[in-house]
Motif scaffolding. Structure first.
Motif, mmCIF file in Angstrom:
data_model
loop_
_atom_site.group_PDB
_atom_site.id
_atom_site.type_symbol
_atom_site.label_atom_id
_atom_site.label_comp_id
_atom_site.label_asym_id
_atom_site.label_seq_id
_atom_site.Cartn_x
_atom_site.Cartn_y
_atom_site.Cartn_z
ATOM 1 N N UNK A 107 0.813 -1.218 0.000
ATOM 2 C CA UNK A 107 0.000 0.000 0.000
ATOM 3 C C UNK A 107 0.847 1.269 0.000
ATOM 4 N N UNK A 108 1.985 1.244 0.693
ATOM 5 C CA UNK A 108 2.875 2.412 0.754
ATOM 6 C C UNK A 108 3.515 2.622 -0.610
ATOM 7 N N UNK A 109 3.949 1.511 -1.229
ATOM 8 C CA UNK A 109 4.579 1.603 -2.542
ATOM 9 C C UNK A 109 3.587 2.101 -3.592
ATOM 10 N N UNK A 110 2.367 1.597 -3.559
ATOM 11 C CA UNK A 110 1.345 2.054 -4.512
ATOM 12 C C UNK A 110 1.052 3.538 -4.340
ATOM 13 N N UNK A 111 0.990 4.004 -3.114
ATOM 14 C CA UNK A 111 0.764 5.439 -2.857
ATOM 15 C C UNK A 111 1.936 6.261 -3.397
ATOM 16 N N UNK A 112 3.162 5.736 -3.193
ATOM 17 C CA UNK A 112 4.350 6.421 -3.707
ATOM 18 C C UNK A 112 4.331 6.527 -5.217
ATOM 19 N N UNK A 113 3.890 5.445 -5.881
ATOM 20 C CA UNK A 113 3.804 5.471 -7.350
ATOM 21 C C UNK A 113 2.790 6.496 -7.830
ATOM 22 N N UNK A 114 1.625 6.536 -7.129
ATOM 23 C CA UNK A 114 0.599 7.519 -7.511
ATOM 24 C C UNK A 114 1.130 8.941 -7.364
ATOM 25 N N UNK A 115 1.840 9.204 -6.260
ATOM 26 C CA UNK A 115 2.391 10.551 -6.047
ATOM 27 C C UNK A 115 3.454 10.877 -7.081
ATOM 28 N N UNK A 116 4.278 9.870 -7.449
ATOM 29 C CA UNK A 116 5.320 10.099 -8.459
ATOM 30 C C UNK A 116 4.691 10.399 -9.822
ATOM 31 N N UNK A 117 3.631 9.647 -10.199
ATOM 32 C CA UNK A 117 2.943 9.908 -11.476
ATOM 33 C C UNK A 117 2.329 11.299 -11.493
ATOM 34 N N UNK A 118 1.729 11.658 -10.369
ATOM 35 C CA UNK A 118 1.097 12.970 -10.259
ATOM 36 C C UNK A 118 2.127 14.077 -10.407
ATOM 37 N N UNK A 119 3.307 13.913 -9.748
ATOM 38 C CA UNK A 119 4.364 14.913 -9.847
ATOM 39 C C UNK A 119 4.870 14.986 -11.288
ATOM 40 N N UNK A 120 4.972 13.808 -11.964
ATOM 41 C CA UNK A 120 5.441 13.780 -13.343
ATOM 42 C C UNK A 120 4.490 14.544 -14.265
ATOM 43 N N UNK A 121 3.184 14.290 -14.129
ATOM 44 C CA UNK A 121 2.212 14.976 -14.988
ATOM 45 C C UNK A 121 2.139 16.460 -14.685
ATOM 46 N N UNK A 122 2.304 16.829 -13.435
ATOM 47 C CA UNK A 122 2.339 18.255 -13.083
ATOM 48 C C UNK A 122 3.544 18.929 -13.728
ATOM 49 N N UNK A 123 4.679 18.241 -13.719
ATOM 50 C CA UNK A 123 5.888 18.805 -14.324
ATOM 51 C C UNK A 123 5.706 18.954 -15.839
ATOM 52 N N UNK A 124 5.026 17.992 -16.491
ATOM 53 C CA UNK A 124 4.805 18.062 -17.933
ATOM 54 C C UNK A 124 3.855 19.189 -18.307
ATOM 55 N N UNK A 125 2.910 19.467 -17.404
ATOM 56 C CA UNK A 125 1.907 20.465 -17.751
ATOM 57 C C UNK A 125 2.420 21.902 -17.596
ATOM 58 N N UNK A 126 3.611 22.068 -17.055
ATOM 59 C CA UNK A 126 4.140 23.432 -16.883
ATOM 60 C C UNK A 126 4.831 23.915 -18.131
#
Length: 197
Positions: free
Chosen positions: A178-197
């Motif tokens: 569960x911790x790893x899955x949450x980490x992956x979700x946060x990493x994907x979210x950070x990646x998409x936020x970085x792409x949208x800038x």
């Protein structure tokens, strides 16, 4: 959980050496069983109230500075609710007792009683001074220094860092996933936020 063992006055006297400056070794010859709960007055006991039988301790010994492990076995066809027990020295002295209102163990006619009990000793009495003779079967709690019985940790207990239960690979992965899955979700979210800038 360990049971708090109450010494009888005669039991304490039996442990004191002849010089009155230390403890003598004492051998446990039998364990008295009772279906009756005794709530108080243990120090004055010379026999276990309601005692219906004695059994031989099939295992036992010191686990640490305050704890002894006792394995009780009864292969008879007797049926009973065991609520109290006493340790009987090789000279017949009742050393002490443990008692509780609810059954420690309920034995039916077709069941062999093989029950492990951990007893906490108080009043600075050395567990190493209590000997179980040629006991052949023991199932003490495991420690970092001793092989023994353990209860395995659930993923929730692994996350809570339970110090008394070892973790299996499945338990560790169940806690990490569960911790790893949450980490992956946060990493994907950070990646998409970085792409949208």
């Amino acid at each position: 959980m360990a049971m708090i063992f109450a010494w009888t006055t005669a039991g304490r006297a039996r442990l004191v050496n002849a010089q009155n400056d230390g403890v003598d070794a004492v051998r446990i010859a039998a364990i008295a069983l009772s279906e009756a709960h005794t709530a108080a007055g243990w120090a004055d006991l010379e026999a276990l109230p309601g005692q219906f039988k004695t059994v031989i301790a099939t295992g036992g010994g010191a686990v640490d500075e305050t704890l002894i492990h006792v394995t009780v076995q009864d292969t008879s066809t007797d049926a009973y609710d065991w609520r109290a027990f006493g340790l009987i020295a090789d000279d017949g002295v009742l050393l002490g007792v443990y008692s509780q209102p609810d059954p420690i163990f309920s034995k039916t006619a077709g069941v062999v009683l093989a029950h492990a009990v951990d007893i906490t000793l108080v009043d600075a009495i050395d567990p190493g001074s209590i000997d179980f003779g040629d006991a052949v079967f023991a199932l003490p709690p495991a420690t970092t220094e001793r092989l023994g019985l353990v209860e395995l940790a659930t993923p929730a207990e692994v996350l809570a860092r339970d110090p008394n239960r070892p973790a299996t690979g499945a338990g560790v992965m169940g806690a990490i996933d569960p911790v790893e899955q949450r980490g992956r979700r946060l990493a994907r979210r950070a990646f998409y936020l970085a792409l949208s800038r």
